[in-house]
Motif scaffolding. Structure first.
Motif, short mmCIF file in Angstrom:
data_model
loop_
_atom_site.label_atom_id
_atom_site.label_comp_id
_atom_site.label_asym_id
_atom_site.label_seq_id
_atom_site.Cartn_x
_atom_site.Cartn_y
_atom_site.Cartn_z
N LEU A 129 0.83 -1.20 0.00
CA LEU A 129 0.00 0.00 0.00
C LEU A 129 0.87 1.26 0.00
N ARG A 130 1.95 1.24 0.76
CA ARG A 130 2.86 2.39 0.78
C ARG A 130 3.51 2.59 -0.58
N LEU A 131 3.83 1.49 -1.25
CA LEU A 131 4.40 1.60 -2.60
C LEU A 131 3.37 2.16 -3.57
N SER A 132 2.11 1.76 -3.42
CA SER A 132 1.05 2.28 -4.26
C SER A 132 0.87 3.78 -4.03
N TYR A 133 1.00 4.20 -2.79
CA TYR A 133 0.90 5.61 -2.42
C TYR A 133 2.00 6.42 -3.11
N VAL A 134 3.23 5.93 -3.01
CA VAL A 134 4.36 6.62 -3.65
C VAL A 134 4.19 6.62 -5.17
N ASN A 135 3.79 5.47 -5.71
CA ASN A 135 3.59 5.32 -7.15
C ASN A 135 2.59 6.35 -7.67
N SER A 136 1.46 6.45 -6.99
CA SER A 136 0.40 7.39 -7.41
C SER A 136 0.87 8.83 -7.28
N ASN A 137 1.56 9.15 -6.20
CA ASN A 137 2.01 10.52 -5.99
C ASN A 137 3.03 10.95 -7.04
N LEU A 138 4.01 10.10 -7.32
CA LEU A 138 5.03 10.46 -8.29
C LEU A 138 4.44 10.63 -9.70
N GLN A 139 3.37 9.88 -9.98
CA GLN A 139 2.70 10.02 -11.27
C GLN A 139 1.62 11.10 -11.26
N GLU A 140 1.41 11.71 -10.10
CA GLU A 140 0.43 12.81 -9.95
C GLU A 140 -0.98 12.36 -10.32
N HIS A 141 -1.34 11.18 -9.88
CA HIS A 141 -2.69 10.68 -10.08
C HIS A 141 -3.55 10.95 -8.86
N SER A 142 -4.84 11.16 -9.10
CA SER A 142 -5.80 11.31 -8.02
C SER A 142 -6.27 9.91 -7.61
N VAL A 143 -5.71 9.41 -6.51
CA VAL A 143 -6.01 8.05 -6.05
C VAL A 143 -6.27 8.06 -4.55
N ASP A 144 -7.36 7.44 -4.14
CA ASP A 144 -7.65 7.25 -2.72
C ASP A 144 -7.30 5.81 -2.37
N LEU A 145 -6.45 5.64 -1.37
CA LEU A 145 -5.97 4.31 -1.00
C LEU A 145 -6.43 3.95 0.41
N PHE A 146 -6.80 2.67 0.57
CA PHE A 146 -7.31 2.21 1.86
C PHE A 146 -6.57 0.94 2.29
N HIS A 147 -6.10 0.95 3.53
CA HIS A 147 -5.45 -0.23 4.10
C HIS A 147 -6.56 -1.14 4.60
N GLN A 148 -6.92 -2.13 3.80
CA GLN A 148 -8.09 -2.93 4.14
C GLN A 148 -8.04 -4.31 3.49
N ASP A 149 -8.75 -5.21 4.09
CA ASP A 149 -9.10 -6.48 3.49
C ASP A 149 -10.39 -6.20 2.72
N SER A 150 -10.32 -6.17 1.41
CA SER A 150 -11.46 -5.73 0.62
C SER A 150 -12.64 -6.68 0.66
N VAL A 151 -12.45 -7.90 1.13
CA VAL A 151 -13.58 -8.82 1.29
C VAL A 151 -14.47 -8.34 2.44
N SER A 152 -13.86 -7.93 3.54
CA SER A 152 -14.64 -7.56 4.73
C SER A 152 -14.94 -6.06 4.82
#
Length: 335
Positions: free
Chosen positions: A160-183
Protein backbone atom coordinates in the motif's frame (compact mmCIF):
# COMPACT_ATOMS: atom_id res chain seq x y z
CA UNK A 1 28.23 5.67 -24.47
CA UNK A 2 24.45 5.94 -24.90
CA UNK A 3 22.77 8.28 -22.42
CA UNK A 4 20.41 6.67 -19.93
CA UNK A 5 16.68 7.15 -20.42
CA UNK A 6 14.58 8.88 -17.78
CA UNK A 7 13.20 5.50 -16.73
CA UNK A 8 16.72 4.10 -16.27
CA UNK A 9 17.87 7.18 -14.34
CA UNK A 10 14.86 7.13 -12.00
CA UNK A 11 15.26 3.38 -11.45
CA UNK A 12 18.97 3.84 -10.67
CA UNK A 13 18.16 6.46 -8.02
CA UNK A 14 15.37 4.37 -6.50
CA UNK A 15 17.49 1.23 -6.49
CA UNK A 16 20.59 2.89 -5.01
CA UNK A 17 18.56 4.67 -2.35
CA UNK A 18 16.60 1.55 -1.44
CA UNK A 19 19.78 -0.51 -1.08
CA UNK A 20 21.34 2.14 1.18
CA UNK A 21 18.27 2.35 3.43
CA UNK A 22 17.75 -1.42 3.41
CA UNK A 23 21.27 -2.02 4.71
CA UNK A 24 21.37 0.83 7.21
CA UNK A 25 17.89 0.38 8.70
CA UNK A 26 17.66 -3.42 8.48
CA UNK A 27 14.37 -3.36 6.56
CA UNK A 28 13.31 -5.17 3.40
CA UNK A 29 14.15 -3.75 -0.02
CA UNK A 30 10.46 -3.02 -0.68
CA UNK A 31 10.07 -1.15 2.60
CA UNK A 32 13.20 0.86 1.81
CA UNK A 33 11.91 1.51 -1.70
CA UNK A 34 8.74 3.08 -0.30
CA UNK A 35 10.90 5.33 1.92
CA UNK A 36 13.18 6.58 -0.85
CA UNK A 37 10.17 7.02 -3.13
CA UNK A 38 8.49 9.26 -0.55
CA UNK A 39 11.70 11.31 -0.20
CA UNK A 40 11.85 11.79 -3.97
CA UNK A 41 8.21 12.90 -4.02
CA UNK A 42 8.75 15.35 -1.16
CA UNK A 43 12.08 16.49 -2.65
CA UNK A 44 13.82 16.20 0.71
CA UNK A 45 14.82 13.87 3.54
CA UNK A 46 11.61 12.94 5.35
CA UNK A 47 13.04 11.14 8.37
CA UNK A 48 16.04 11.27 10.65
CA UNK A 49 19.08 9.59 9.07
CA UNK A 50 22.62 9.30 10.36
CA UNK A 51 24.91 11.96 8.82
CA UNK A 52 26.86 9.51 6.65
CA UNK A 53 23.71 8.03 5.14
CA UNK A 54 22.17 11.47 4.62
CA UNK A 55 25.25 12.55 2.65
CA UNK A 56 24.64 9.66 0.27
CA UNK A 57 20.86 10.04 -0.04
CA UNK A 58 20.61 13.82 -0.56
CA UNK A 59 22.50 13.78 -3.90
CA UNK A 60 20.16 11.03 -5.14
CA UNK A 61 17.10 13.20 -4.44
CA UNK A 62 18.84 16.17 -6.05
CA UNK A 63 19.50 14.08 -9.16
CA UNK A 64 15.76 13.61 -9.64
CA UNK A 65 15.01 17.25 -8.84
CA UNK A 66 17.33 18.39 -11.64
CA UNK A 67 15.60 16.17 -14.22
CA UNK A 68 12.78 17.77 -16.18
CA UNK A 69 9.72 16.38 -17.93
CA UNK A 70 9.68 12.93 -16.32
CA UNK A 71 6.43 11.43 -17.62
CA UNK A 72 3.92 9.40 -15.66
CA UNK A 73 4.85 6.26 -17.60
CA UNK A 74 8.57 6.80 -16.99
CA UNK A 75 7.96 7.00 -13.25
CA UNK A 76 5.64 3.97 -13.35
CA UNK A 77 8.09 1.82 -15.28
CA UNK A 78 11.02 2.81 -13.05
CA UNK A 79 9.04 1.93 -9.91
CA UNK A 80 7.88 -1.28 -11.55
CA UNK A 81 11.48 -2.35 -12.21
CA UNK A 82 12.44 -1.64 -8.61
CA UNK A 83 9.38 -3.44 -7.22
CA UNK A 84 10.12 -6.46 -9.40
CA UNK A 85 13.65 -6.57 -8.00
CA UNK A 86 12.28 -6.37 -4.46
CA UNK A 87 9.72 -9.09 -5.08
CA UNK A 88 12.41 -11.51 -6.21
CA UNK A 89 13.98 -11.10 -2.76
CA UNK A 90 10.68 -11.17 -0.84
CA UNK A 91 9.37 -14.30 0.80
CA UNK A 92 5.68 -13.33 0.71
CA UNK A 93 3.94 -15.48 -1.91
CA UNK A 94 1.32 -12.79 -2.60
CA UNK A 95 3.99 -10.31 -3.68
CA UNK A 96 3.67 -10.57 -7.44
CA UNK A 97 3.13 -8.03 -10.19
CA UNK A 98 0.88 -7.98 -13.21
CA UNK A 99 3.02 -8.22 -16.38
CA UNK A 100 3.39 -4.82 -18.03
CA UNK A 101 1.98 -5.90 -21.38
CA UNK A 102 -1.16 -7.20 -19.63
CA UNK A 103 -1.62 -3.93 -17.71
CA UNK A 104 -1.35 -1.92 -20.93
CA UNK A 105 -3.76 -4.25 -22.74
CA UNK A 106 -6.37 -3.92 -19.98
CA UNK A 107 -5.84 -0.14 -20.12
CA UNK A 108 -6.58 -0.23 -23.84
CA UNK A 109 -9.82 -2.15 -23.24
CA UNK A 110 -10.91 0.16 -20.41
CA UNK A 111 -10.28 3.21 -22.59
CA UNK A 112 -12.39 1.67 -25.35
CA UNK A 113 -15.39 0.92 -23.15
CA UNK A 114 -15.21 4.33 -21.44
CA UNK A 115 -15.39 5.89 -24.89
CA UNK A 116 -18.94 4.55 -25.06
CA UNK A 117 -19.90 5.64 -21.56
CA UNK A 118 -21.98 8.77 -21.02
CA UNK A 119 -19.84 10.27 -18.24
CA UNK A 120 -20.55 13.90 -19.21
CA UNK A 121 -17.26 15.54 -18.17
CA UNK A 122 -17.22 13.62 -14.88
CA UNK A 123 -13.95 11.80 -14.18
CA UNK A 124 -14.18 8.03 -14.49
CA UNK A 125 -13.95 6.27 -11.13
CA UNK A 126 -11.78 3.15 -11.30
CA UNK A 127 -11.41 0.78 -8.37
CA UNK A 128 -8.90 -1.99 -7.71
CA UNK A 129 -9.81 -3.99 -4.58
CA UNK A 130 -6.36 -5.66 -4.51
CA UNK A 131 -4.25 -2.73 -5.69
CA UNK A 132 -0.84 -4.06 -4.63
CA UNK A 133 1.90 -1.58 -5.58
CA UNK A 134 -0.49 0.32 -7.84
CA UNK A 135 1.08 -0.75 -11.11
CA UNK A 136 -2.08 -2.06 -12.81
CA UNK A 137 -4.25 0.83 -11.60
CA UNK A 138 -1.86 3.59 -12.67
CA UNK A 139 -1.06 1.84 -15.97
CA UNK A 140 -4.77 1.85 -16.79
CA UNK A 141 -5.16 5.48 -15.70
CA UNK A 142 -2.22 6.44 -17.92
CA UNK A 143 -3.80 4.64 -20.88
CA UNK A 144 -7.13 6.42 -20.43
CA UNK A 145 -5.49 9.80 -20.75
CA UNK A 146 -8.66 11.63 -19.71
CA UNK A 147 -9.27 12.72 -16.15
CA UNK A 148 -9.95 9.81 -13.82
CA UNK A 149 -10.08 9.06 -10.11
CA UNK A 150 -8.60 5.86 -8.77
CA UNK A 151 -9.50 3.96 -5.62
CA UNK A 152 -7.41 1.12 -4.25
CA UNK A 153 -7.75 -1.31 -1.37
CA UNK A 154 -4.82 -3.40 -0.12
CA UNK A 155 -4.27 -5.52 2.98
CA UNK A 156 -0.46 -5.52 2.77
CA UNK A 157 0.91 -2.33 4.34
CA UNK A 158 4.21 -2.35 2.42
CA UNK A 159 2.47 -2.73 -0.94
CA UNK A 160 0.00 0.00 0.00
CA UNK A 161 2.86 2.39 0.78
CA UNK A 162 4.40 1.60 -2.60
CA UNK A 163 1.05 2.28 -4.26
CA UNK A 164 0.90 5.61 -2.42
CA UNK A 165 4.36 6.62 -3.65
CA UNK A 166 3.59 5.32 -7.15
CA UNK A 167 0.40 7.39 -7.41
CA UNK A 168 2.01 10.52 -5.99
CA UNK A 169 5.03 10.46 -8.29
CA UNK A 170 2.70 10.02 -11.27
CA UNK A 171 0.43 12.81 -9.95
CA UNK A 172 -2.69 10.68 -10.08
CA UNK A 173 -5.80 11.31 -8.02
CA UNK A 174 -6.01 8.05 -6.05
CA UNK A 175 -7.65 7.25 -2.72
CA UNK A 176 -5.97 4.31 -1.00
CA UNK A 177 -7.31 2.21 1.86
CA UNK A 178 -5.45 -0.23 4.10
CA UNK A 179 -8.09 -2.93 4.14
CA UNK A 180 -9.10 -6.48 3.49
CA UNK A 181 -11.46 -5.73 0.62
CA UNK A 182 -13.58 -8.82 1.29
CA UNK A 183 -14.64 -7.56 4.73
CA UNK A 184 -14.31 -3.77 4.27
CA UNK A 185 -17.12 -1.57 2.89
CA UNK A 186 -17.00 -0.86 -0.84
CA UNK A 187 -17.74 2.46 -2.52
CA UNK A 188 -20.86 2.15 -4.67
CA UNK A 189 -21.46 3.17 -8.30
CA UNK A 190 -17.89 2.90 -9.60
CA UNK A 191 -17.52 3.11 -13.38
CA UNK A 192 -14.92 0.36 -13.76
CA UNK A 193 -13.39 -2.26 -11.47
CA UNK A 194 -10.05 -3.81 -12.40
CA UNK A 195 -7.97 -6.29 -10.46
CA UNK A 196 -5.34 -8.97 -10.71
CA UNK A 197 -7.29 -11.02 -8.20
CA UNK A 198 -5.49 -12.76 -5.36
CA UNK A 199 -6.00 -16.50 -5.73
CA UNK A 200 -6.48 -18.87 -2.81
CA UNK A 201 -8.55 -19.45 0.28
CA UNK A 202 -10.02 -16.69 2.44
CA UNK A 203 -9.22 -17.45 6.11
CA UNK A 204 -12.16 -15.70 7.79
CA UNK A 205 -15.03 -18.20 7.56
CA UNK A 206 -17.26 -16.04 9.77
CA UNK A 207 -17.07 -13.26 7.17
CA UNK A 208 -17.32 -15.57 4.17
CA UNK A 209 -20.69 -17.00 5.25
CA UNK A 210 -22.25 -13.62 4.41
CA UNK A 211 -21.53 -14.24 0.72
CA UNK A 212 -23.56 -16.28 -1.75
CA UNK A 213 -20.28 -17.69 -3.05
CA UNK A 214 -19.16 -19.00 0.34
CA UNK A 215 -17.94 -22.58 0.07
CA UNK A 216 -20.33 -25.27 1.24
CA UNK A 217 -17.47 -26.81 3.22
CA UNK A 218 -14.11 -25.46 4.37
CA UNK A 219 -12.58 -22.12 3.38
CA UNK A 220 -14.03 -20.06 0.53
CA UNK A 221 -12.05 -18.81 -2.45
CA UNK A 222 -10.98 -15.20 -1.96
CA UNK A 223 -11.18 -14.53 -5.71
CA UNK A 224 -14.81 -15.72 -5.76
CA UNK A 225 -15.73 -13.45 -2.85
CA UNK A 226 -14.11 -10.42 -4.51
CA UNK A 227 -15.94 -11.09 -7.77
CA UNK A 228 -19.23 -11.26 -5.87
CA UNK A 229 -18.59 -8.09 -3.92
CA UNK A 230 -17.41 -6.19 -6.99
CA UNK A 231 -20.50 -7.14 -8.99
CA UNK A 232 -22.70 -6.05 -6.09
CA UNK A 233 -21.19 -2.57 -5.83
CA UNK A 234 -20.28 -1.44 -9.35
CA UNK A 235 -22.82 0.83 -11.05
CA UNK A 236 -25.46 -0.81 -13.30
CA UNK A 237 -23.89 -1.23 -16.72
CA UNK A 238 -20.37 -0.89 -15.31
CA UNK A 239 -17.54 -3.11 -16.55
CA UNK A 240 -15.20 -5.34 -14.55
CA UNK A 241 -11.83 -6.57 -15.78
CA UNK A 242 -10.35 -9.37 -13.68
CA UNK A 243 -7.17 -11.34 -14.14
CA UNK A 244 -8.21 -14.82 -13.03
CA UNK A 245 -6.71 -18.33 -12.96
CA UNK A 246 -7.46 -20.47 -16.01
CA UNK A 247 -9.06 -23.03 -13.71
CA UNK A 248 -11.67 -20.51 -12.47
CA UNK A 249 -14.60 -22.38 -13.99
CA UNK A 250 -13.20 -25.87 -13.38
CA UNK A 251 -13.33 -26.19 -9.58
CA UNK A 252 -16.06 -27.74 -7.44
CA UNK A 253 -17.37 -24.24 -6.69
CA UNK A 254 -17.40 -23.21 -10.37
CA UNK A 255 -21.08 -23.96 -11.00
CA UNK A 256 -22.14 -21.71 -8.13
CA UNK A 257 -19.81 -18.94 -9.39
CA UNK A 258 -21.15 -19.18 -12.94
CA UNK A 259 -24.76 -19.06 -11.75
CA UNK A 260 -24.05 -16.02 -9.58
CA UNK A 261 -22.35 -14.15 -12.43
CA UNK A 262 -25.32 -14.90 -14.70
CA UNK A 263 -27.75 -13.59 -12.07
CA UNK A 264 -25.89 -10.31 -11.49
CA UNK A 265 -23.95 -9.64 -14.65
CA UNK A 266 -23.01 -10.53 -18.20
CA UNK A 267 -19.89 -12.38 -19.32
CA UNK A 268 -18.45 -10.44 -22.24
CA UNK A 269 -15.14 -12.16 -22.74
CA UNK A 270 -12.58 -14.61 -21.43
CA UNK A 271 -9.16 -14.03 -22.94
CA UNK A 272 -6.48 -16.56 -22.08
CA UNK A 273 -3.06 -15.01 -21.62
CA UNK A 274 -0.10 -16.52 -23.50
CA UNK A 275 1.20 -19.69 -21.88
CA UNK A 276 4.75 -18.40 -22.34
CA UNK A 277 4.07 -15.83 -19.62
CA UNK A 278 3.96 -18.51 -16.95
CA UNK A 279 6.69 -20.82 -15.73
CA UNK A 280 4.12 -23.50 -14.98
CA UNK A 281 1.14 -23.92 -17.30
CA UNK A 282 -1.17 -24.81 -14.40
CA UNK A 283 -0.71 -21.29 -13.03
CA UNK A 284 -1.80 -19.71 -16.33
CA UNK A 285 -4.26 -16.82 -16.20
CA UNK A 286 -6.95 -15.17 -18.28
CA UNK A 287 -8.65 -11.77 -18.49
CA UNK A 288 -12.32 -12.08 -17.54
CA UNK A 289 -14.52 -9.19 -18.73
CA UNK A 290 -17.89 -8.84 -16.98
CA UNK A 291 -20.61 -6.23 -17.01
CA UNK A 292 -23.19 -5.45 -14.36
CA UNK A 293 -26.72 -5.97 -15.64
CA UNK A 294 -28.75 -2.89 -16.51
CA UNK A 295 -32.16 -2.41 -18.10
CA UNK A 296 -31.81 -1.95 -21.85
CA UNK A 297 -28.42 -3.66 -22.19
CA UNK A 298 -28.40 -6.62 -24.53
CA UNK A 299 -26.12 -9.52 -23.74
CA UNK A 300 -23.76 -10.67 -26.49
CA UNK A 301 -25.15 -13.65 -28.37
CA UNK A 302 -21.93 -15.42 -27.43
CA UNK A 303 -19.05 -14.36 -25.18
CA UNK A 304 -15.75 -13.65 -26.88
CA UNK A 305 -13.43 -16.55 -26.05
CA UNK A 306 -9.88 -16.12 -27.34
CA UNK A 307 -6.37 -17.35 -26.65
CA UNK A 308 -4.02 -14.40 -26.91
CA UNK A 309 -0.79 -14.88 -28.89
CA UNK A 310 2.59 -14.05 -27.40
CA UNK A 311 2.85 -10.33 -26.70
CA UNK A 312 6.25 -10.40 -28.43
CA UNK A 313 4.63 -11.57 -31.69
CA UNK A 314 3.61 -8.12 -32.88
CA UNK A 315 1.91 -9.24 -36.09
CA UNK A 316 -0.30 -11.89 -34.52
CA UNK A 317 -1.03 -9.70 -31.50
CA UNK A 318 -1.97 -6.74 -33.71
CA UNK A 319 -4.43 -8.91 -35.66
CA UNK A 320 -5.95 -10.24 -32.44
CA UNK A 321 -6.29 -6.78 -30.88
CA UNK A 322 -8.06 -5.56 -34.02
CA UNK A 323 -10.44 -8.52 -33.84
CA UNK A 324 -11.15 -7.89 -30.15
CA UNK A 325 -11.58 -4.15 -30.75
CA UNK A 326 -14.08 -4.71 -33.57
CA UNK A 327 -16.03 -7.20 -31.46
CA UNK A 328 -16.35 -4.72 -28.56
CA UNK A 329 -17.31 -1.94 -30.98
CA UNK A 330 -20.13 -4.10 -32.28
CA UNK A 331 -21.36 -5.02 -28.77
CA UNK A 332 -21.16 -1.52 -27.31
CA UNK A 333 -23.00 0.38 -30.03
CA UNK A 334 -26.13 1.82 -28.53
CA UNK A 335 -25.47 0.21 -25.14
Amino acid sequence: MQELTHTEKVFSVLDTGAELLEKEEDVTYLEALAEIGEMIFQGSITKSLNPELEKKVVPLIDDINTMSNISKEEYRRAIQLAVLKGMKEATQPHHAMTPDAVSLFIGYLVKKILGYEQLKDKPAVIFDPAVGSGNLLTAVMNQIGAKSNGIGGEADETLLRLSYVNSNLQEHSVDLFHQDSVSAPFVDNMDVIISDLPVGFYPNDDMAVNFKLAADEGHSYVHHLLIEKSLKHIKPGGFLFFIVPNFLFETEEAKKLHEFIKSEGIIYSLMQLPKTMFKNEKWGKSILVLRKKKEGIKSPKQALLVELPSFSNEGALGDMVQRISSWFDEQLKGS
